[in-house]
Structures are given as structure tokens and as C-alpha cells.
Design an enzyme around this catalytic site. Structure first.
Site, PDB file in Angstrom:
ATOM      1  N   TYR A 255      96.940 116.470 -52.762  1.00  0.00           N
ATOM      2  CA  TYR A 255      97.953 116.732 -51.866  1.00  0.00           C
ATOM      3  C   TYR A 255      98.139 116.879 -50.332  1.00  0.00           C
ATOM      4  O   TYR A 255      98.848 117.542 -49.723  1.00  0.00           O
ATOM      5  CB  TYR A 255      99.336 117.441 -52.476  1.00  0.00           C
TER       6      TYR A 255
ATOM      7  N   CYS B 186     116.501 116.316 -46.344  1.00  0.00           N
ATOM      8  CA  CYS B 186     116.574 115.117 -47.097  1.00  0.00           C
ATOM      9  C   CYS B 186     115.854 114.008 -46.686  1.00  0.00           C
ATOM     10  O   CYS B 186     116.095 113.778 -45.418  1.00  0.00           O
ATOM     11  CB  CYS B 186     118.230 114.633 -47.601  1.00  0.00           C
TER      12      CYS B 186
END
Length: 561
Positions: free
Chosen positions: A322, A410
Site C-alpha cells: 500500500y 471524495c
């Protein structure tokens, strides 16, 4: 002048509409700098550390004071220059130029090593800015929650027929970035077991509801995971232990998670990864007295950690890096096949980058959460057909604890960023929100980073290490009139492994702001579409045509120029 990296002082950004600086264009970077050091936001604010090992907001406290003073005095046609967390100059520019230009941690490539950087840092000549620490747009763990959520959701689509219900994620690290993992897994419908070696970090994540429970032992943790997955519940469990010990033990026991990843601060072996068998206090002490030996000990433990991840991958468990460069560290310690499992970007995220979709974030300078809730509603109104995005916003409102100034993130793309920015600016103009809003993003975005072990891993044309792209992104955002622009080195993956750029723009309700927003919030994501179209990704080429981008060589290749 004595230089201090420690001060027992609580910093919080002002709230409301009373200005400390001369305009909102200088008040905004001032508040966001302070917000980065809010004790509800920063990992170690007394030492100016925001997140990610030693990612700082300012080089030292004297520099912090000078930055605050400079921003307070800055005129509407002046630009403040920041060199690795130090204010070095104020120059006359013009009203539409950035008010702040920031360069952090940049080194000539041959000298771009942790060893050389640490020498400079010890002399007070450099500062590690991470990505959003030194660029003053960190919003706490929310900043990476949706990206992690999107990654887990896509992994569920690819590996488990579109659902993670009854599945569990094994990972480690509950710092500023890693702390997003358990909540992201829960929102994606999965259980998770997160290993963290510092109890204080677990306590913080429990308090802010990013983690649901703490297990006392490994056996206790596994029993909880077994029970919750059997019941189909999405519950996050933390265990205070060292991942370099726990993951090999799980392999030896034959335990089989459903996804495996990691977000320890492995990018910084001197400050961010506890060697097996060491206490944290011992680690900090040895980092000062024997930095080379400490780094080697940490990297040996990382090698054990990665060998366990490779074993899970060999079992058939979807396993991915990650973005903390742990594979590279393990390879340097002799794990030749460390890169046998992929990074998260080529595995799950690149199609989003091809469309300029990435981490669009905004902050209410008023400090009023209602301003964020009103902008949430505006996003739903404008991006009316994207039910996945609506679901994210609903979950975020319910589950995400604001840290410092209220903020939201977002993932939206080239098609929507400009429209949302203009809508927010209009909300400020009409008084729908109580004060201006700043819009920024992570440096982890489609066109703003070169990082061969993370965002640009396995590019189709082999251009993984070409760092012209983030430089062009920073230059274009400067020319377009972003309020502040940053250019950093080493974020996420450490010295020598990345270059990346950031931007922030203020929505103050004026016509001038609207003009800047039109330029910046189109051009910034458009560089991501450009970068991926240039690398030969059909999805990016299609997006460039749909959005009317002028890409001469791409058009020529497509027979359109």
C-alpha cells in the site's frame, strides 16, 4: 539563532470570520498550517510532526513563528517562498499569482538518500515534508480513507465476486495514514485485523472510531475475527504487537486472511518501523546514538515482514503493497523476490487515474461542521447520478470523525472538480456557508507524482521514473493561479523514490476566485489524464477526447492531428 524542534505549545487554527491576516488568500494558508499542528490532527505536534514518520509542517519552531508572521503581513500582490519548512523570501508578484510557493525535501538525485538527508536535517538545513504535512493540507486520517476504501472495494470486485462480506483484511500500522485502514475496511464490508506497535496510536483510533475493538492477544484477535466473519459483521480489531513477529507467526499457523497489505511507516527505517524485539523508547534512543545500526535492524524486520507477505501471496491470498516502500526495503536486505506481489495502484487504482479521478478534498475555514454538510449536499446535487459517491458521502458523515477544521474528501475526476469548485465559491458568495472554503488534494493523484514503487509503478510505456510530470503539474498550477503550490521529494516511499506536487485554492466568493478555480480545477486533473494518455492508456485517451484536451502528440498518434 538557537533552533528548536520541540515546544510545549498547543496550536489550533482560528475559527469564524475574523481575519488574522490581510485577506482570505493569506488567512487560508495560515489556518491550514495551524490546523496541521492541531493536537487532534498531528501525530506529534510538539515536534512539528504531522504524520508519516517525521513529516513536518515547519523546519523548527523559529521557522514556524516566522512563517506565521510573514503570512500575517503578506500583501495581496506578494508571494512567500518556503524552502524545506523555512520562510526564505517574500517577493512582489501579482494578484493572481500563488500567495505561497513551497519546496520541501528536494535533493539532487545522486544525493537523494536518507543518510544524506538525515545529515542535512541534523544541521537544520532540510525538512521532510511528506506529502500534505509540509504543504499544509493534511486533514487527518480521513484524507486517505476513501482511497483505501476504493482500493478494498475494487479488490472485492476482482477477487470475491463484488463483496467483502464475511472476509477479513490483515494489515499493520495505525499512524496518520495507516489509521484509515480499519475504518475503510469496515465501510467496504470487511473485518480487519491491524497490528500496531504503539498503544497510544491504538488508543487514538479507538477514541475517533476508526478502530472498533482491541484484542489482548493474537489468539483473542483471531477468535474475534473468526466470530465476526462467520456472523457476516464488519468489525475492525487492533492488536498491540510488532508486525514483523505477528505475520510470520500467522504463516506458521496456516492462518489464511482474505486480503493482506501494510501501512507501517516502512519508508523511514530510522524513525518509522520498530525492529523486532525492541521497545519504542529504545528505538528512539538508538536512532540518535547508532543511526546506521538502527536502520539495518529495522530493515531486517521489514524483510521478515515481506517474506510473510510473500508466503500469503503464494497461498493465493490477494496481497499488495500500500505504498510505503516496504518491498524495496526488503529487497535491499536480500529478499530478491520482494516485488512478486503488486502495489495497490497498478492492481486496483490506475483506471481511476486515467480519468483524472483522485482525492479531491476541501476544508471549512469557519470551523463549522454545518458548512461541510451543506457542501456534501451540493456534491450530491451536482454529481447526481453517481450513487457510489453518494453512498461514500453518507458513510463519511455517519462514521468519520472530523480532526481539526471540518473537512471532506471524495474521489472525483476531471469532469467534476471544476464544477464543484465553482459551486462552492458560489455558496460562499451567497452566504450559504459561513466562511471561505479551501480545496486541495493529496499529492497522490493522477498527474502530480512520479513514484516507481507506488503511483507510477508498472506504467505501460516504462516511464515509471520520469519525474517531469509532477514538475509540469506544479508549474501549471502556479501559472493557473492556485493559492499555494508545493513541490516535494520522498513522500510516501522515502528519499530517492518519489517526486510530487500539490496545490490548494481558496473559494472566497469573488469573481476573481471563480476565474482562478476555472483554470486550476480543470488544469490540475487534466495533467493526470495527459500523463496517462501519453503513456498509452486507452481509457485516458478516450477521456482526453471527451473533455476536449489539446494533447498534440496523442492527437497525432490517434490520427487526429
Amino acid at each position: 539563532m538557537p533552533e528548536s524542534k520541540y515546544r510545549q505549545q498547543t496550536i489550533r487554527a482560528p475559527r469564524g470570520t475574523v481575519l488574522t491576516a490581510k485577506s482570505w488568500l493569506t488567512e487560508a494558508p495560515l489556518r491550514m498550517l495551524m490546523n496541521n499542528l492541531d493536537p487532534d490532527v498531528a501525530e506529534n505536534p510538539h515536534e512539528l510532526v504531522v504524520y508519516g514518520g517525521i513529516g513536518r509542517a515547519a523546519r523548527n519552531w523559529e521557522c514556524y513563528d516566522a512563517i506565521v508572521d510573514a503570512l500575517t503581513r503578506l500583501e495581496a500582490d506578494e508571494t512567500l517562498l518556503i524552502q524545506s519548512g523555512k520562510p526564505v523570501g517574500v517577493f512582489k508578484t501579482h494578484d493572481n499569482a500563488p500567495r505561497v510557493l513551497i519546496a520541501n525535501s528536494n535533493l539532487v538525485p545522486h544525493w537523494a538518500t536518507w543518510e544524506h538527508f538525515n545529515e542535512l536535517d541534523a544541521k537544520g538545513l532540510a525538512m521532510y515534508g511528506q506529502m500534505t504535512a509540509g504543504s499544509w493540507i493534511y486533514i487527518g486520517s480521513q484524507g486517505i480513507v476513501q482511497g483505501t476504501y476504493e482500493t478494498f472495494v475494487e479488490a472485492g470486485r476482482q477477487h470475491y465476486n463484488g463483496t467483502l462480506a464475511g472476509r477479513w483484511v490483515l494489515t499493520a500500522g495505525l499512524g496518520g495514514m495507516g489509521g484509515a485502514q480499519p475504518l475503510a475496511a469496515t465501510l467496504a464490508g470487511a473485518c480487519s485485523l491491524t497490528i500496531e506497535c504503539q498503544q497510544s496510536r491504538i488508543d487514538f483510533r479507538l477514541r475517533t472510531r476508526y478502530v472498533d475493538e482491541q484484542a489482548a492477544t493474537l489468539d483473542d484477535a483471531l477468535a474475534r475475527i473468526t466470530r465476526y466473519t462467520r456472523e457476516g459483521k464488519a468489525v475492525s480489531v487492533a492488536l498491540c504487537a510488532n508486525a514483523a513477529d505477528i505475520l510470520p507467526e500467522l504463516v506458521n499457523r496456516g492462518v489464511r486472511p482474505d486480503l493482506v497489505t501494510d501501512q507501517t511507516s516502512a519508508h523511514d527505517p530510522l524513525h518509522g518501523y520498530l525492529p523486532s524485539g525492541w521497545r519504542w523508547e529504545e528505538y528512539q534512543k538508538n536512532a540518535q546514538s547508532d543511526p546506521h545500526g538502527t536502520m539495518q535492524a529495522a530493515k531486517r524486520s521489514m524483510a521478515a515482514h515481506v517474506r510473510a507477505m510473500l508466503a500469503f501471496s503464494k497461498m493465493g491470498v490477494p496481497t499488495f503493497d500500500y505504498g510505503n516502500n516496504i518491498r524495496q526495503m526488503a529487497k535491499e536486505m536480500g529478499v530478491e523476490n520482494a516485488f512478486d506481489f503488486p502495489g495497490f495502484v497498478p492492481a486496483y487504482i490506475r483506471p481511476l487515474f486515467c480519468r483524472g479521478i483522485g482525492p479531491f478534498r476541501w476544508v471549512a475555514l469557519s470551523g463549522d461542521p454545518q458548512d461541510i454538510y451543506k457542501t456534501d449536499a451540493k456534491v450530491k446535487e451536482i454529481v447526481a447520478e453517481d450513487k457510489h459517491l453518494h453512498h461514500w458521502l453518507d458513510m463519511a458523515r455517519e462514521r468519520i470523525h472530523f480532526q481539526g477544521l471540518p473537512a471532506r474528501i471524495c474521489w472525483v475526476g476531471l469532469e467534476w472538480r471544476q464544477k464543484l469548485g465553482l459551486a462552492f465559491n458560489e455558496m460562499v458568495r451567497c452566504g450559504e456557508v459561513s466562511a471561505p472554503i479551501v480545496i486541495g488534494r493529496d499529492h497522490l493523484d493522477s498527474g502530480s507524482v512520479a513514484s516507481p514503487n507506488r503511483e507510477t509503478e508498472a506504467m505501460r510505456d516504462g516511464s515509471d521514473a520520469v519525474s517531469d510530470w509532477p514538475l509540469l503539474n506544479a508549474l501549471l498550477n502556479t501559472a493557473s493561479g492556485a493559492t499555494w503550490v508545493s513541490l516535494h521529494h520522498g513522500g510516501g516511499v522515502g528519499m530517492g523514490f518519489s517526486q510530487h506536487a500539490g496545490m490548494v485554492i481558496v473559494c472566497d466568493g469573488t469573481d476573481e476566485a471563480a476565474a482562478r478555480i476555472r483554470r486550476v480545477l480543470h488544469n490540475d486533473p487534466a495533467t493526470g489524464v495527459m500523463r496517462h494518455a501519453d503513456a498509452g492508456y486507452d481509457l485516458a485517451v478516450e477521456c482526453s477526447v471527451e473533455q476536449g484536451l489539446n494533447l498534440p502528440m496523442v492527437a497525432a498518434t490517434q490520427g487526429k492531428g
